[in-house]
Design a protein around this motif. Structure first.
Motif, PDB file in Angstrom:
ATOM      1  N   GLY A 195       0.823  -1.198   0.000  1.00 32.22           N
ATOM      2  CA  GLY A 195       0.000   0.000   0.000  1.00 32.22           C
ATOM      3  C   GLY A 195       0.858   1.249   0.000  1.00 32.22           C
ATOM      4  N   ARG A 196       0.309   2.335  -0.530  1.00 28.61           N
ATOM      5  CA  ARG A 196       0.977   3.637  -0.517  1.00 28.61           C
ATOM      6  C   ARG A 196       0.210   4.561   0.410  1.00 28.61           C
ATOM      7  NH1 ARG A 196       5.875   4.430  -1.612  1.00 28.61           N
ATOM      8  NH2 ARG A 196       5.541   6.503  -2.425  1.00 28.61           N
ATOM      9  N   CYS A 197       0.966   5.345   1.174  1.00 25.99           N
ATOM     10  CA  CYS A 197       0.359   6.294   2.109  1.00 25.99           C
ATOM     11  C   CYS A 197      -0.231   7.450   1.314  1.00 25.99           C
ATOM     12  CB  CYS A 197       1.413   6.784   3.095  1.00 25.99           C
ATOM     13  SG  CYS A 197       0.735   7.834   4.393  1.00 25.99           S
ATOM     14  N   ILE A 198      -1.477   7.797   1.607  1.00 24.98           N
ATOM     15  CA  ILE A 198      -2.147   8.863   0.865  1.00 24.98           C
ATOM     16  C   ILE A 198      -2.204  10.175   1.635  1.00 24.98           C
ATOM     17  CG2 ILE A 198      -3.479   7.283  -0.576  1.00 24.98           C
ATOM     18  CD1 ILE A 198      -5.880   7.813   1.273  1.00 24.98           C
ATOM     19  N   ASN A 199      -1.744  10.174   2.884  1.00 23.11           N
ATOM     20  CA  ASN A 199      -1.773  11.416   3.662  1.00 23.11           C
ATOM     21  C   ASN A 199      -0.392  11.776   4.220  1.00 23.11           C
ATOM     22  OD1 ASN A 199      -1.785   9.323   5.574  1.00 23.11           O
ATOM     23  ND2 ASN A 199      -3.024  10.485   7.028  1.00 23.11           N
ATOM     24  N   THR A 200       0.659  11.378   3.532  1.00 22.80           N
ATOM     25  CA  THR A 200       2.008  11.664   3.994  1.00 22.80           C
ATOM     26  C   THR A 200       2.434  13.088   3.638  1.00 22.80           C
ATOM     27  OG1 THR A 200       4.309  10.945   3.945  1.00 22.80           O
ATOM     28  CG2 THR A 200       3.096  10.749   1.889  1.00 22.80           C
ATOM     29  N   SER A 201       3.296  13.641   4.454  1.00 24.78           N
ATOM     30  CA  SER A 201       3.904  14.936   4.133  1.00 24.78           C
ATOM     31  C   SER A 201       5.300  14.733   3.560  1.00 24.78           C
ATOM     32  CB  SER A 201       3.957  15.812   5.381  1.00 24.78           C
ATOM     33  OG  SER A 201       4.719  15.168   6.384  1.00 24.78           O
ATOM     34  N   ASN A 202       5.757  13.490   3.494  1.00 22.61           N
ATOM     35  CA  ASN A 202       7.066  13.150   2.956  1.00 22.61           C
ATOM     36  C   ASN A 202       7.024  13.299   1.430  1.00 22.61           C
ATOM     37  OD1 ASN A 202       9.347  11.824   1.945  1.00 22.61           O
ATOM     38  ND2 ASN A 202       9.347  10.307   3.575  1.00 22.61           N
ATOM     39  N   LEU A 262       7.160  -0.908   7.141  1.00 16.23           N
ATOM     40  CA  LEU A 262       6.950   0.474   6.722  1.00 16.23           C
ATOM     41  C   LEU A 262       8.229   1.032   6.112  1.00 16.23           C
ATOM     42  CD1 LEU A 262       5.295   1.422  10.099  1.00 16.23           C
ATOM     43  CD2 LEU A 262       4.070   1.119   7.954  1.00 16.23           C
ATOM     44  N   TYR A 263       8.111   1.729   4.997  1.00 19.40           N
ATOM     45  CA  TYR A 263       9.280   2.310   4.352  1.00 19.40           C
ATOM     46  C   TYR A 263       8.968   3.703   3.826  1.00 19.40           C
ATOM     47  CZ  TYR A 263       7.056   0.981  -0.057  1.00 19.40           C
ATOM     48  OH  TYR A 263       6.175   0.857  -1.107  1.00 19.40           O
ATOM     49  N   GLU A 264      10.025   4.473   3.583  1.00 17.68           N
ATOM     50  CA  GLU A 264       9.905   5.804   3.000  1.00 17.68           C
ATOM     51  C   GLU A 264      10.488   5.763   1.607  1.00 17.68           C
ATOM     52  OE1 GLU A 264      12.014   8.285   5.792  1.00 17.68           O
ATOM     53  OE2 GLU A 264      10.166   8.679   6.901  1.00 17.68           O
ATOM     54  N   GLY A 265       9.867   6.469   0.678  1.00 17.27           N
ATOM     55  CA  GLY A 265      10.385   6.537  -0.680  1.00 17.27           C
ATOM     56  C   GLY A 265       9.439   5.912  -1.674  1.00 17.27           C
ATOM     57  N   SER A 266       9.958   5.707  -2.874  1.00 18.67           N
ATOM     58  CA  SER A 266       9.130   5.205  -3.965  1.00 18.67           C
ATOM     59  C   SER A 266       9.628   3.848  -4.445  1.00 18.67           C
ATOM     60  CB  SER A 266       9.129   6.238  -5.098  1.00 18.67           C
ATOM     61  OG  SER A 266       8.145   5.934  -6.049  1.00 18.67           O
ATOM     62  N   LEU A 267       9.780   3.678  -5.725  1.00 15.39           N
ATOM     63  CA  LEU A 267      10.031   2.371  -6.331  1.00 15.39           C
ATOM     64  C   LEU A 267      11.289   1.678  -5.811  1.00 15.39           C
ATOM     65  CD1 LEU A 267       8.867   0.388  -8.340  1.00 15.39           C
ATOM     66  CD2 LEU A 267      10.140   1.533 -10.133  1.00 15.39           C
ATOM     67  N   GLY A 268      12.417   2.368  -5.789  1.00 14.01           N
ATOM     68  CA  GLY A 268      13.655   1.763  -5.294  1.00 14.01           C
ATOM     69  C   GLY A 268      13.543   1.357  -3.836  1.00 14.01           C
ATOM     70  N   SER A 269      12.946   2.223  -3.031  1.00 16.83           N
ATOM     71  CA  SER A 269      12.748   1.926  -1.613  1.00 16.83           C
ATOM     72  C   SER A 269      11.796   0.755  -1.421  1.00 16.83           C
ATOM     73  CB  SER A 269      12.196   3.156  -0.886  1.00 16.83           C
ATOM     74  OG  SER A 269      13.083   4.241  -1.007  1.00 16.83           O
ATOM     75  N   ALA A 270      10.772   0.691  -2.252  1.00 16.19           N
ATOM     76  CA  ALA A 270       9.813  -0.421  -2.167  1.00 16.19           C
ATOM     77  C   ALA A 270      10.505  -1.737  -2.482  1.00 16.19           C
ATOM     78  CB  ALA A 270       8.644  -0.182  -3.117  1.00 16.19           C
ATOM     79  N   SER A 271      11.390  -1.727  -3.475  1.00 16.32           N
ATOM     80  CA  SER A 271      12.124  -2.947  -3.827  1.00 16.32           C
ATOM     81  C   SER A 271      13.027  -3.396  -2.691  1.00 16.32           C
ATOM     82  CB  SER A 271      12.964  -2.710  -5.092  1.00 16.32           C
ATOM     83  OG  SER A 271      12.128  -2.435  -6.177  1.00 16.32           O
ATOM     84  N   GLU A 272      13.728  -2.453  -2.064  1.00 16.81           N
ATOM     85  CA  GLU A 272      14.599  -2.783  -0.934  1.00 16.81           C
ATOM     86  C   GLU A 272      13.777  -3.302   0.244  1.00 16.81           C
ATOM     87  OE1 GLU A 272      16.941   0.660  -0.058  1.00 16.81           O
ATOM     88  OE2 GLU A 272      17.923   0.647  -2.016  1.00 16.81           O
ATOM     89  N   ALA A 273      12.627  -2.689   0.485  1.00 17.76           N
ATOM     90  CA  ALA A 273      11.750  -3.134   1.567  1.00 17.76           C
ATOM     91  C   ALA A 273      11.257  -4.555   1.315  1.00 17.76           C
ATOM     92  CB  ALA A 273      10.569  -2.168   1.722  1.00 17.76           C
ATOM     93  N   MET A 274      10.912  -4.861   0.059  1.00 22.00           N
ATOM     94  CA  MET A 274      10.436  -6.210  -0.268  1.00 22.00           C
ATOM     95  C   MET A 274      11.532  -7.240  -0.054  1.00 22.00           C
ATOM     96  SD  MET A 274       7.597  -7.571  -1.146  1.00 22.00           S
ATOM     97  CE  MET A 274       7.665  -9.235  -0.538  1.00 22.00           C
ATOM     98  N   GLY A 320       7.262  10.135  -0.533  1.00 21.87           N
ATOM     99  CA  GLY A 320       6.195   9.174  -0.310  1.00 21.87           C
ATOM    100  C   GLY A 320       6.550   8.144   0.750  1.00 21.87           C
ATOM    101  N   GLU A 321       5.571   7.338   1.106  1.00 24.48           N
ATOM    102  CA  GLU A 321       5.724   6.272   2.094  1.00 24.48           C
ATOM    103  C   GLU A 321       4.891   5.086   1.641  1.00 24.48           C
ATOM    104  OE1 GLU A 321       5.021   7.382   6.200  1.00 24.48           O
ATOM    105  OE2 GLU A 321       5.514   9.456   5.729  1.00 24.48           O
ATOM    106  N   GLY A 322       5.313   3.915   2.068  1.00 18.71           N
ATOM    107  CA  GLY A 322       4.579   2.715   1.709  1.00 18.71           C
ATOM    108  C   GLY A 322       4.651   1.683   2.811  1.00 18.71           C
ATOM    109  N   VAL A 323       3.901   0.616   2.596  1.00 13.55           N
ATOM    110  CA  VAL A 323       3.845  -0.486   3.553  1.00 13.55           C
ATOM    111  C   VAL A 323       3.716  -1.791   2.784  1.00 13.55           C
ATOM    112  CG1 VAL A 323       1.330  -0.351   3.842  1.00 13.55           C
ATOM    113  CG2 VAL A 323       2.719  -1.337   5.666  1.00 13.55           C
ATOM    114  N   ILE A 324       4.351  -2.818   3.324  1.00 15.04           N
ATOM    115  CA  ILE A 324       4.206  -4.177   2.806  1.00 15.04           C
ATOM    116  C   ILE A 324       3.689  -5.021   3.960  1.00 15.04           C
ATOM    117  CG2 ILE A 324       5.371  -6.205   1.853  1.00 15.04           C
ATOM    118  CD1 ILE A 324       7.513  -4.191   0.782  1.00 15.04           C
ATOM    119  N   ILE A 325       2.596  -5.734   3.740  1.00 19.71           N
ATOM    120  CA  ILE A 325       2.010  -6.607   4.757  1.00 19.71           C
ATOM    121  C   ILE A 325       2.083  -8.031   4.228  1.00 19.71           C
ATOM    122  CG2 ILE A 325      -0.082  -7.244   6.014  1.00 19.71           C
ATOM    123  CD1 ILE A 325       0.164  -3.749   4.865  1.00 19.71           C
ATOM    124  N   MET A 326       2.696  -8.914   5.027  1.00 17.12           N
ATOM    125  CA  MET A 326       2.842 -10.306   4.615  1.00 17.12           C
ATOM    126  C   MET A 326       2.367 -11.210   5.734  1.00 17.12           C
ATOM    127  SD  MET A 326       6.236 -12.461   3.456  1.00 17.12           S
ATOM    128  CE  MET A 326       6.330 -11.785   1.808  1.00 17.12           C
TER     129      MET A 326
END
Length: 148
Positions: free
Chosen positions: A95-102, A121-133, A105-111
């Protein structure tokens, strides 16, 4: 999923490298007790957390959202952050955070891993999402390896 002592050792080792340390891919992570077929009132909701300061009451709306299993039709909250689901897979979703001031951006992965939900929970976009995964996959692999 093995005994709690082994799970905790895996969590502590993983969290030390993956959460809130210099260069870590995650800004926070929670390990929630979640077994829809079991008596949930016997276990605390939050088994472990790193980089966050949530109480069980903070996580209840999120767990209610998970139980409703209407992932793409609703926005969900973790604390004050609201998320919209962007991707759904067999045992995890993003999921992507829709009310962030960052601005990045911010995202979350739930497994779901056995009787647990890992919330990363991670901060950033595509590269950050890949590292978080990658970090989430490492935790799942280490935990499953211990339980065999």
């Amino acid at each position: 999923m093995g005994d709690w002592a082994a799970t905790r050792r895996v969590w502590e080792k993983w969290a030390a490298n993956s959460v809130s340390s210099s260069g870590a891919p995650l800004k926070g992570a929670l390990l929630l007790n979640y077994d829809p077929s079991g008596p949930s009132r016997l276990l605390p909701i939050i088994a472990e957390q790193e980089g966050t300061i949530f109480k069980a009451i903070d996580m209840q709306p999120f767990l209610d959202y998970i139980k409703r299993n209407n992932l793409q039709m609703e926005i969900f909250s973790i604390g004050r952050s609201q998320y919209m689901v962007t991707s759904i897979h067999e045992h995890w979703f993003c999921g992507r955070c829709i009310n962030t001031s960052n601005p990045g951006g911010e995202g979350v992965i739930i497994m779901q891993i056995g009787a647990y939900l890992l919330v990363a929970l991670y901060e950033g976009s595509l590269g950050s999402a890949s590292e978080a995964m990658v970090a989430v996959d490492q935790f799942e692999w280490q935990l499953n390896k211990r339980s065999r």
